[in-house]
Design a protein around this motif. Sequence first.
Motif, PDB file in Angstrom:
ATOM      1  N   GLY A 244     -32.829 -43.364  75.836  1.00 42.40           N
ATOM      2  CA  GLY A 244     -33.646 -44.546  75.598  1.00 42.40           C
ATOM      3  C   GLY A 244     -34.852 -44.311  74.713  1.00 42.40           C
ATOM      4  O   GLY A 244     -35.789 -45.107  74.696  1.00 42.40           O
ATOM      5  N   VAL A 245     -34.841 -43.226  73.954  1.00 38.35           N
ATOM      6  CA  VAL A 245     -35.957 -42.901  73.063  1.00 38.35           C
ATOM      7  C   VAL A 245     -35.857 -43.767  71.812  1.00 38.35           C
ATOM      8  O   VAL A 245     -34.807 -43.863  71.183  1.00 38.35           O
ATOM      9  CB  VAL A 245     -35.946 -41.402  72.698  1.00 38.35           C
ATOM     10  CG1 VAL A 245     -36.977 -41.086  71.632  1.00 38.35           C
ATOM     11  CG2 VAL A 245     -36.174 -40.560  73.948  1.00 38.35           C
ATOM     12  N   ARG A 246     -36.956 -44.398  71.447  1.00 38.95           N
ATOM     13  CA  ARG A 246     -37.007 -45.254  70.248  1.00 38.95           C
ATOM     14  C   ARG A 246     -37.641 -44.538  69.063  1.00 38.95           C
ATOM     15  O   ARG A 246     -37.346 -44.819  67.915  1.00 38.95           O
ATOM     16  CB  ARG A 246     -37.789 -46.535  70.584  1.00 38.95           C
ATOM     17  CG  ARG A 246     -38.037 -47.460  69.418  1.00 38.95           C
ATOM     18  CD  ARG A 246     -36.743 -48.093  68.911  1.00 38.95           C
ATOM     19  NE  ARG A 246     -37.039 -49.041  67.858  1.00 38.95           N
ATOM     20  CZ  ARG A 246     -37.027 -48.749  66.558  1.00 38.95           C
ATOM     21  NH1 ARG A 246     -36.719 -47.543  66.148  1.00 38.95           N
ATOM     22  NH2 ARG A 246     -37.312 -49.675  65.666  1.00 38.95           N
ATOM     23  N   VAL A 247     -38.574 -43.573  69.358  1.00 41.56           N
ATOM     24  CA  VAL A 247     -39.289 -42.862  68.292  1.00 41.56           C
ATOM     25  C   VAL A 247     -39.281 -41.367  68.592  1.00 41.56           C
ATOM     26  O   VAL A 247     -39.524 -40.962  69.734  1.00 41.56           O
ATOM     27  CB  VAL A 247     -40.756 -43.338  68.181  1.00 41.56           C
ATOM     28  CG1 VAL A 247     -41.500 -42.575  67.078  1.00 41.56           C
ATOM     29  CG2 VAL A 247     -40.833 -44.837  67.943  1.00 41.56           C
ATOM     30  N   VAL A 248     -39.011 -40.559  67.565  1.00 41.38           N
ATOM     31  CA  VAL A 248     -39.149 -39.113  67.661  1.00 41.38           C
ATOM     32  C   VAL A 248     -40.223 -38.699  66.666  1.00 41.38           C
ATOM     33  O   VAL A 248     -40.136 -39.016  65.476  1.00 41.38           O
ATOM     34  CB  VAL A 248     -37.823 -38.380  67.350  1.00 41.38           C
ATOM     35  CG1 VAL A 248     -38.042 -36.869  67.308  1.00 41.38           C
ATOM     36  CG2 VAL A 248     -36.752 -38.748  68.370  1.00 41.38           C
ATOM     37  N   VAL A 249     -41.244 -38.004  67.172  1.00 41.68           N
ATOM     38  CA  VAL A 249     -42.320 -37.489  66.314  1.00 41.68           C
ATOM     39  C   VAL A 249     -42.178 -35.979  66.262  1.00 41.68           C
ATOM     40  O   VAL A 249     -42.087 -35.321  67.305  1.00 41.68           O
ATOM     41  CB  VAL A 249     -43.716 -37.870  66.868  1.00 41.68           C
ATOM     42  CG1 VAL A 249     -44.819 -37.265  65.995  1.00 41.68           C
ATOM     43  CG2 VAL A 249     -43.863 -39.386  66.956  1.00 41.68           C
ATOM     44  N   SER A 250     -42.149 -35.440  65.044  1.00 41.25           N
ATOM     45  CA  SER A 250     -42.037 -33.994  64.865  1.00 41.25           C
ATOM     46  C   SER A 250     -43.003 -33.541  63.782  1.00 41.25           C
ATOM     47  O   SER A 250     -43.621 -34.352  63.098  1.00 41.25           O
ATOM     48  CB  SER A 250     -40.605 -33.611  64.488  1.00 41.25           C
ATOM     49  OG  SER A 250     -40.269 -34.158  63.224  1.00 41.25           O
ATOM     50  N   GLY A 251     -43.106 -32.241  63.640  1.00 46.06           N
ATOM     51  CA  GLY A 251     -43.943 -31.640  62.603  1.00 46.06           C
ATOM     52  C   GLY A 251     -43.150 -30.550  61.922  1.00 46.06           C
ATOM     53  O   GLY A 251     -42.004 -30.743  61.546  1.00 46.06           O
ATOM     54  N   HIS A 252     -43.763 -29.379  61.784  1.00 48.00           N
ATOM     55  CA  HIS A 252     -43.164 -28.136  61.320  1.00 48.00           C
ATOM     56  C   HIS A 252     -42.923 -28.062  59.810  1.00 48.00           C
ATOM     57  O   HIS A 252     -43.303 -27.078  59.191  1.00 48.00           O
ATOM     58  CB  HIS A 252     -41.878 -27.839  62.079  1.00 48.00           C
ATOM     59  CG  HIS A 252     -41.312 -26.478  61.827  1.00 48.00           C
ATOM     60  ND1 HIS A 252     -42.012 -25.325  62.099  1.00 48.00           N
ATOM     61  CD2 HIS A 252     -40.115 -26.079  61.317  1.00 48.00           C
ATOM     62  CE1 HIS A 252     -41.272 -24.281  61.776  1.00 48.00           C
ATOM     63  NE2 HIS A 252     -40.121 -24.707  61.297  1.00 48.00           N
ATOM     64  N   SER A 253     -42.343 -29.060  59.207  1.00 44.00           N
ATOM     65  CA  SER A 253     -41.981 -28.976  57.787  1.00 44.00           C
ATOM     66  C   SER A 253     -43.169 -29.203  56.856  1.00 44.00           C
ATOM     67  O   SER A 253     -43.094 -28.866  55.684  1.00 44.00           O
ATOM     68  CB  SER A 253     -40.900 -30.004  57.452  1.00 44.00           C
ATOM     69  OG  SER A 253     -41.454 -31.311  57.476  1.00 44.00           O
ATOM     70  N   HIS A 254     -44.236 -29.789  57.364  1.00 43.43           N
ATOM     71  CA  HIS A 254     -45.414 -30.181  56.585  1.00 43.43           C
ATOM     72  C   HIS A 254     -45.107 -31.312  55.603  1.00 43.43           C
ATOM     73  O   HIS A 254     -45.960 -31.695  54.815  1.00 43.43           O
ATOM     74  CB  HIS A 254     -46.022 -28.995  55.826  1.00 43.43           C
ATOM     75  CG  HIS A 254     -46.626 -27.949  56.705  1.00 43.43           C
ATOM     76  ND1 HIS A 254     -47.881 -27.435  56.487  1.00 43.43           N
ATOM     77  CD2 HIS A 254     -46.175 -27.325  57.807  1.00 43.43           C
ATOM     78  CE1 HIS A 254     -48.164 -26.532  57.407  1.00 43.43           C
ATOM     79  NE2 HIS A 254     -47.126 -26.456  58.218  1.00 43.43           N
ATOM     80  N   LYS A 255     -43.907 -31.868  55.670  1.00 41.41           N
ATOM     81  CA  LYS A 255     -43.495 -32.947  54.763  1.00 41.41           C
ATOM     82  C   LYS A 255     -43.526 -34.279  55.504  1.00 41.41           C
ATOM     83  O   LYS A 255     -42.736 -34.498  56.427  1.00 41.41           O
ATOM     84  CB  LYS A 255     -42.082 -32.706  54.247  1.00 41.41           C
ATOM     85  CG  LYS A 255     -41.949 -31.472  53.407  1.00 41.41           C
ATOM     86  CD  LYS A 255     -40.517 -31.256  52.983  1.00 41.41           C
ATOM     87  CE  LYS A 255     -40.377 -29.939  52.246  1.00 41.41           C
ATOM     88  NZ  LYS A 255     -38.980 -29.629  51.962  1.00 41.41           N
ATOM     89  N   PRO A 256     -44.417 -35.191  55.109  1.00 39.62           N
ATOM     90  CA  PRO A 256     -44.447 -36.489  55.788  1.00 39.62           C
ATOM     91  C   PRO A 256     -43.185 -37.286  55.495  1.00 39.62           C
ATOM     92  O   PRO A 256     -42.682 -37.291  54.365  1.00 39.62           O
ATOM     93  CB  PRO A 256     -45.681 -37.169  55.189  1.00 39.62           C
ATOM     94  CG  PRO A 256     -45.927 -36.485  53.891  1.00 39.62           C
ATOM     95  CD  PRO A 256     -45.401 -35.095  54.029  1.00 39.62           C
TER      96      PRO A 256
END
Length: 162
Positions: A104-116
């Motif tokens: 039921g997840v609607r949004v996944v927020v991640s980082g790591h790549s430094h690319k928006p």
Amino acid sequence: MTSRKSGSSLTRIGLISDTHNLVRPEALHYLAGCDAIIHAGDICNPAVLDALRQIAPVTAVRGNNDTGEWAAALPTLASLTAQQVTIRVVHDIADLGADPRNEGVRVVVSGHSHKPSIVERDGVLFVNPGSAGPRRFKLPICAGLLIVEGAQVSASFDSLLT
């Protein structure tokens, strides 16, 4: 989670990642007024989270550069709900694991790549706010926002430096 602003049905969630021990005044200004903040890892120093907590409650995950006892206390995967929207947070998208739609997840927020980036796939909004820390290669210095109203959500990111 509901908005702190009386009369507003919008929840503003600030998105930041890959600060690498750098709390830019521009990032603090950008996040001012948010109802909550998500830090998608590579914090590198707990003082970064302390500074963000002066603005709003913080949900943070451990990144590959977060080490030591303070970092061990951070989860590698976190979830939160804003109004009717479930958000999953992970530093490296490769570590997401199960299909977020099944939970039921609607949004996944991640980082790591430094690319928006902002991409919607199969009803899930994948957001990477980029890096608000030291510049890496020629990538922009960015942070982002999620705006939640009921079951609706939109995402944006902005450059912090001109």
